[in-house]
Scaffold this active site. Structure first.
Site, short mmCIF file in Angstrom:
data_model
loop_
_atom_site.label_atom_id
_atom_site.label_comp_id
_atom_site.label_asym_id
_atom_site.label_seq_id
_atom_site.Cartn_x
_atom_site.Cartn_y
_atom_site.Cartn_z
N CYS A 1 -114.75 9.07 -24.62
CA CYS A 1 -113.94 9.54 -25.03
C CYS A 1 -114.58 10.75 -25.57
CB CYS A 1 -113.07 8.84 -26.04
SG CYS A 1 -113.72 7.99 -27.42
N HIS B 1 -112.82 6.91 -32.30
CA HIS B 1 -112.26 7.50 -30.96
C HIS B 1 -112.09 8.87 -31.13
CE1 HIS B 1 -110.05 7.01 -27.52
NE2 HIS B 1 -108.98 7.37 -27.95
#
Ligand SMILES: [Zn+2]
Length: 1004
Positions: A251, A907
Site C-alpha cells: 500500500c 496503512h
C-alpha cells in the site's frame, strides 16, 4: 535492359581508360565505417582485368556482371556459405562498382551485392554476410518474413522495416523482442542500439508487439490483468480513476504511485510518450530505462479508462530489482519510495548523457542571485529531465562557524521538502488501573506524562488520580491474555507505544515477605492425554502480591478465588462441584510434586501488613464480604450434596495437578505431608470456616504458622493424611488447578528450582465445562472510564506555515554531523539556516511524522492544518524581483499520501484530484471512492503534493454529477481518525449506486 548484349549498358570508354579509372578508384580507397562496397564474382572480375590489361579489344569480353556463382539460389538472394574474398569474389568500392555497372550492366533479376563497412571492435571490415533475421508480430507468430540487416543498423531500422512489412503506422507504439532460442526472449529496449551491440545474429527472430488500447502490452497482459480480461471491452471509466492492487504490504507503493499519477505534468509527459525519446540507457546512475518504462506502463494503464484497478506487479519487480530495500513485501515508507522513484525516473530520463565534473564554488561574498543562478546552471548541466523540470527547487543553506564566524553559503537543489513537526515534550497515555479491591472493575485513565519520562512518572501521574501510592503499582503490557512485559519503575516510557495495552496493578506494599505472582487464566482443551494438556489462555492476567507464608496450593487457591470474585462465582458450599474421583493417575502425579513456593524458613513470618484498604478484603472470607453473593438461595444444585459430609474434608487431593509453583520434579520426592500439603487438601468451599471458626482459610490463616494451619485445616494427622491421599476417594473438584508456568503461560520445564527472586508465573487451569458455569466472561471484560477520559483529547494542531518556518529556523549542527570549517581547518558545530530560494512547479512536502532521535522513536499524530488552495510562499521565498515581477508562489493541493497507524505497522492511502475532471478521489489500494475536500485534512496526511497556480490548467471534462458527490458526503466516516473514510453504500441513492458500485469494484 538491352537483353543480354555481350557488353555494356552504356558505351564504355576504351580499355586503357577503363583500367586507369578503376585502378585509380581502388588505389585511393580506404575502408570507412558506413561506406558501401560491392561484391563481384572473382571470375568475371579476372576476365575484365585480362581484357583491359591486354588492351586487346578482341580478347573475350566478360559480358554483364554475373554473380550467379556466389548465390546458394538466386531467387532467395541467399549467398553461399564460406565464400572467400579474392578467391570467390572481390570487393570494390561503390564508385568503382558504379563505373563497372554502367559499362557492363548486370545479369537480369540479380540484386547488386552491396555491403557496408562496419566498425567492429578493433577492426574495420566489409560485412560480406549481413545478419539475417526472422521477423514476426506477437499476435501472429506463424507469419514470418526474413530480412537482412547490417550489424551497424539500429534496432530502430528493424522496427521501421517491420512496420513496412506488416503494414503498421511507423508512429505506432511498439516493443521489440529478440528471441534467440525457444525459451529465451529478451527486450530490445534501446532502439538506438546497433544490431551488433544488441547481439542480434543470423537465425534469430525479432518479435514486435504493439500496445493495447488499455495501456497494457500483449506479452505482459496475462500478468497485469489476471481477473479482468473481460472488463477491458466494457469499462470506460474516468481516466486516472483507477485502483492499484495490493501485492502484499504494497500500500505504501500504491499510495506514492497515486500521488504521482495525479501530478499532471508528469502524467502527460508519459501519456504523450515523450519519455520514449528521452530514455537514457547508458546512465550508470539510472536503471537503463527500465524503471521509467515500467512506470510508463502503469500510468498508461491507469489512464486508459479501461481498468477499475491495475496490478503493478512488473513495476514492483523492477523497483525491487534496483532498490533491494523494496524487494520484499514488508511494509515500507511511501515517502522513501517516492524519493527513490523520483531519483530513478530522473536518471532514467536524464537528457544529459555524459555528466561532466563540476567543482562547486562557495559564494565567497558574491550576491545570492549570482550564486543561485550559477548553482542552478551547474545542476542543469548534470541533471536535466522532466523530474527536474517538474519537481526541483533550490534552497539556500547558510553555515556559520561558531569559532571564526566564517559564513559559508551554498545553494542546493531539492526534490521535496522534508518539513519537521513541532515535537511536544509531553505525552498522553491511556492505561487501565486494576485496584486491589477484587470487586472494582478495571478503570481506564488518561494521564499526561513527560515524553522522556520513566515508568515511575506514569505511576506518579496515576497516583494523583487514584490516591494509591506509586510504590504499590506495577505496570505491565498485556498482550493476548498474558504479560508481554512487566516494567520496572526506572524503565523509559518510550518503550511503551500508544497502541500497547498498558495495565497498572495495585499491589500491596512490597516487602521481603511478599512475592509478586503473575496470574494467567487458561482453559483446557477437551482432549486431554496424560502428561500433555493442551491449554489456551483467556481473560485478563493479574498481578498480585502474596505473602510468602501463604503459598500453599490451598491458600493460593483461596486467594485467587477471592481475587477473581467479581466474575468467578464461588461454588455452592453444599457440594455443587463434588464429584467422584476415580482418576488415580492424576493423583499420583500430584503426589510426586511438592507444592508451594513457601519456604519452611518463612514459618515465623510476621503478619502481613494490611496497609491498604483493599488488603482487608483478603481478610474477609467470601461469605463475609459485603460484595459477595456467594450462594444465592435459589441456586439450583447441579449435583446432590455428598452423602457423607466427612468426605468433604477427606485428605484426598482435590486437584489433579496442583503444582503451585514447581520447585521440584518427580525425583524430588518431597511427598511427606508438610503443612502446605495439608492445606492443599482442604476443600475449597470454605466449609472449614463453619467448622473451624477460629481458622478461616484466608489471610488470617496465612498469617499463621504452618503447624497451626495444619492443625486448623486438617482433621487428620499428617500420617493419616498420607494414607488418605493414596486411596481413591470421593472428593470435591476445584474450579481450577494451579500450575506453575513460564511467562508465556506455557508449562514450565521441570528443571532448575524456581527461585523466589524471579517472577513466578502461575496459571489457573479451567475445564471448559466449569469455566462455562462459574466464570462470567461478560463481567470479566467490563471496565469503567475515569473522568479523565471524558476530557476530549487535545489534538495538537499546527499550521503548515509554522512547520515551514520551523524548517527555516536556525539550528546548531549535532555532534554526529559537524561541518568542516575551511578556515579553522577542523570540524565545527556550526549553526545552519535553510531558506527557500526558488520553488518548483509541483512542490512535494514531506511531513516528518516519524521522529527518530537517539532516545526516542515515535510517530507524531499532530494535525497539520494545510490549505487546499492558495498556499502562498511569497513571504518566505528569498528570490525576489524577477524582471517580470514577483515569481509565482501560490500553490493548490493536488494529492496527499496518508499514513494510518503507528511506527511498527500501518496503512497507506491517498487523496488525489483528477486533472481532467477536478474531482477528488480517495485511493485505498484497489478501491477508489469519491472524496470531498472536507475529508482531506487529517492527522494521517503524510506527503502533500502542491501544484503552482500559474501552471495549472482547468479541468477539461465536467466533474461527476452532484448526485454522485452525495455518495461521499452522506458517508458515515468512522469516528476514529485512525480509520480511513469509507463511503456508506447503503446511503447511496439508487441513481448513483450503480456508478458507485462500479467505481469501488475491486478486481483482485
Ligand atoms: Zn571556523
Amino acid at each position: 535492359m538491352a537483353a543480354n548484349s555481350r557488353c555494356s549498358a552504356a558505351e564504355p570508354p576504351d580499355l586503357e581508360t577503363q583500367r586507369r579509372e578503376v585502378e585509380y578508384l581502388l588505389r585511393d580507397c580506404e575502408l570507412r565505417a558506413g561506406d558501401s562496397w560491392f561484391m563481384v564474382d572473382q571470375r568475371w572480375y579476372e576476365q575484365w582485368k585480362e581484357l583491359v590489361e591486354s588492351g586487346d579489344q578482341n580478347s573475350s569480353c566478360p559480358g554483364q556482371i554475373d554473380n550467379t556463382e556466389l548465390f546458394e539460389e538466386v531467387c532467395s538472394n541467399h549467398l553461399k556459405e564460406r565464400l572467400v574474398e579474392n578467391e570467390d569474389f572481390v570487393l570494390v568500392p561503390a564508385a568503382a562498382w558504379h563505373k563497372l555497372l554502367s559499362w557492363y550492366g548486370m545479369v537480369d533479376q540479380q540484386p547488386p551485392l552491396e555491403r557496408k563497412v562496419v566498425d567492429l571492435p578493433s577492426t574495420l571490415k566489409v560485412e560480406v554476410y549481413p545478419v539475417e533475421i526472422f521477423l514476426c508480430l506477437h499476435g501472429n507468430m506463424e507469419n514470418v518474413t526474413t530480412a537482412q540487416f547490417s550489424r551497424t543498423d539500429s534496432i530502430h531500422s528493424i522496427q521501421m522495416a517491420m512496420c513496412r512489412a506488416f503494414s503498421l503506422l511507423p508512429t505506432c507504439e511498439c516493443r521489440l523482442w529478440m528471441k534467440s532460442s525457444e525459451n529465451n526472449c529478451e527486450r530490445l529496449r534501446n532502439v538506438h542500439m546497433s544490431v551488433l551491440d544488441a547481439c542480434l545474429s543470423s537465425g534469430m527472430t525479432v518479435i514486435m508487439e504493439t500496445r493495447n488500447a488499455d495501456g497494457t502490452w500483449p506479452s505482459t497482459r496475462p500478468l497485469i490483468l489476471r481477473n479482468s480480461v473481460e472488463e477491458q471491452d466494457s469499462y470506460r471509466g474516468q481516466p486516472g480513476v483507477c485502483g492499484l492492487t495490493n501485492l502484499g504490504n504494497t500500500c505504501f507503493m500504491n499510495s506514492a504511485l497515486q500521488c504521482l499519477s495525479n501530478t499532471p505534468p508528469l502524467t502527460e509527459y508519459f501519456l504523450q510518450s515523450i519519455y520514449l525519446e528521452e530514455l537514457n540507457f547508458s546512465n550508470p546512475l539510472g536503471m537503463k530505462g527500465e524503471i521509467a518504462e515500467a512506470y510508463a506502463d502503469v500510468i498508461k494503464q491507469m489512464w486508459s479508462g479501461h481498468h477499475y484497478s491495475v496490478v503493478p506487479r512488473v513495476f514492483k519487480t523492477k523497483v525491487g530489482h534496483f532498490a533491494s530495500q523494496f524487494l520484499g513485501y514488508q511494509q515500507h515508507d511511501s515517502q522513501e519510495l517516492l524519493s527513490f522513484l523520483l531519483d530513478g525516473l530522473h536518471e532514467d530520463l536524464n537528457r544529459v548523457k555524459n555528466k561532466e565534473y563540476i567543482e562547486l564554488r562557495d559564494a565567497e561574498g558574491r550576491p545570492d542571485q549570482e550564486v543561485a543562478e550559477e548553482a542552478w546552471r551547474n545542476h542543469k548541466r548534470r541533471n536535466d529531465s522532466v523530474i527536474v523540470d517538474t519537481f526541483h527547487g533550490l534552497f539556500k543553506s547558510t553555515l556559520i562557524c561558531p569559532q571564526c564566524h566564517k559564513v559559508s553559503v551554498t545553494f542546493d537543489p531539492f526534490c521535496y521538502l522534508s518539513i519537521p513537526l513541532p515535537v511536544s515534550k509531553e505525552r498522553v497515555m491511556e492505561v487501565f488501573f486494576i485496584s486491589l479491591d477484587p470487586y472494582a472493575k478495571p478503570m481506564q485513565h488518561r494521564v499526561l506524562v513527560p515524553k522522556a519520562g520513566k515508568v515511575l512518572d506514569l505511576c506518579l501521574a496515576l497516583s494523583e488520580m487514584t490516591q494509591v501510592p506509586e510504590t504499590q503499582m506495577v505496570v505491565a503490557d498485556v498482550f493476548k491474555h498474558r504479560f508481554y512485559k512487566i516494567y520496572t519503575p526506572d524503565e523509559s516510557l518510550s518503550c511503551i507505544l500508544d497502541r500497547d495495552d498498558i495495565f497498572v496493578y495495585e499491589c500491596s506494599a512490597q516487602s521481603d515477605q511478599q512475592v509478586l505472582l503473575a496470574l494467567y487464566l487458561r482453559e483446557r482443551a477437551h482432549y486431554r492425554e496424560y502428561g500433555s494438556v493442551s491449554t489456551t489462555l483467556f481473560g485478563h492476567p493479574l498481578l498480585l502480591s502474596v505473602p510468602r507464608s501463604s503459598c500453599s496450593p490451598e491458600a493460593l487457591y483461596q486467594i485467587f478465588l477471592q481475587r477473581l470474585a467479581r466474575y468467578v462465582r464461588a461454588p455452592n458450599p453444599s457440594g455443587e462441584l463434588e464429584e467422584d474421583d476415580d482418576d488415580d493417575d492424576e493423583e499420583e502425579l500430584y503426589k510426586s510434586q511438592t507444592n508451594g513456593i513457601s519456604d519452611d524458613d518463612e514459618q515465623d513470618d510476621a503478619e502481613p501488613t494490611c496497609s491498604s484498604q483493599s488488603e482487608a478484603c483478603y481478610a474477609d472470607g467470601p461469605a463475609n464480604s459485603r460484595h459477595q453473593d456467594p450462594i444465592a438461595p435459589s441456586e439450583v444444585h447441579i449435583r446432590p450434596p455428598p452423602p457423607e459430609e466427612g468426605d468433604v474434608h477427606s485428605m484426598c487431593t482435590g486437584a489433579p495437578k496442583p503444582l503451585c509453583s514447581g520447585d521440584a520434579g518427580p525425583s524430588d520426592g518431597h511427598v511427606h505431608a508438610r503443612g502446605e500439603e495439608s492445606r492443599a487438601d482442604v476443600d475449597e468451599e470454605g466449609n472449614d470456616e463453619a467448622e473451624n471458626e477460629e481458622e478461616p482459610p484466608q489471610s488470617d490463616a496465612i498469617a499463621e504458622d504452618d503447624g497451626k494451619q495444619e492443625e486448623a485445616c486438617s482433621p487428620s494427622s499428617p500420617v493419616n493424611e498420607r494414607a488418605a491421599k493414596t486411596r481413591t476417594c470421593r472428593r470435591k473438584k476445584r474450579l481450577f488447578d494451579i500450575q506453575a508456568v513460564n511467562c508465556n503461560g506455557l508449562e514450565r520445564e521441570t528443571g532448575p528450582n524456581l527461585t523466589l527472586s524471579s517472577q513466578p508465573y502461575v496459571a489457573l487451569d479451567w475445564d471448559a465445562e466449569i469455566k462455562k458455569r462459574f466464570y462470567n466472561e461478560n463481567e470479566a471484560e467490563k471496565y469503567v472510564k475515569h473522568s479523565s477520559m471524558d476530557v476530549p483529547l487535545q489534538q495538537t494542531t499546527v499550521q503548515l506555515q509554522e512547520c515551514i518556518q520551523l524548517f527555516t529556523t536556525v539550528e546548531t549542527l549535532e555532534e554526529e554531523n559537524p561541518w568542516y570549517c575551511p578556515v579553522c581547518k577542523k570540524h565545527q558545530l556550526a549553526t545552519k539556516k535553510l531558506d527557500l530560494w526558488s520553488l518548483p512547479e509541483v512542490l512535494i512536502i514531506h511531513l516528518k511524522r516519524f521522529s527518530y532521535t537517539k532516545f526516542t522513536r515515535e510517530k507524531l499524530d499532530t494535525i497539520v492544518d494545510f490549505p487546499l488552495r492558495n498556499l502562498d510562499f511569497s513571504g518566505c521565498l528569498l528570490r525576489k524581483k524577477l524582471s517580470n515581477g514577483e515569481p509565482p508562489s501560490r500553490y493548490d493541493l493536488i494529492a496527499v499520501s496518508n499514513h494510518y497507524g503507528g511506527l511498527r505497522d500501518g496503512h497507506y492511502t491517498s487523496y488525489a484530484c483528477n486533472k481532467d475532471n477536478g474531482q477528488w478521489y480517495y485511493f485505498d489500494d484497489s478501491k477508489v471512492t469519491y472524496a470531498t475536500e472536507e475529508q482531506i485534512m487529517t492527522n494521517a496526511a503524510y506527503v502533500l503534493f502542491y501544484h503552482r497556480q500559474d501552471k495549472m490548467r482547468k479541468p477539461c471534462v465536467a466533474a461527476p454529477s452532484p448526485s454522485s458527490a452525495i455518495c461521499t458526503t452522506s458517508s458515515t466516516s468512522t469516528a476514529s481518525s485512525m480509520q480511513p473514510p469509507e463511503a456508506d453504500v447503503s446511503a447511496v441513492t439508487p441513481s448513483c449506486a450503480s456508478a458507485f458500485a462500479e467505481l469501488t469494484m475491486e478486481t483482485d
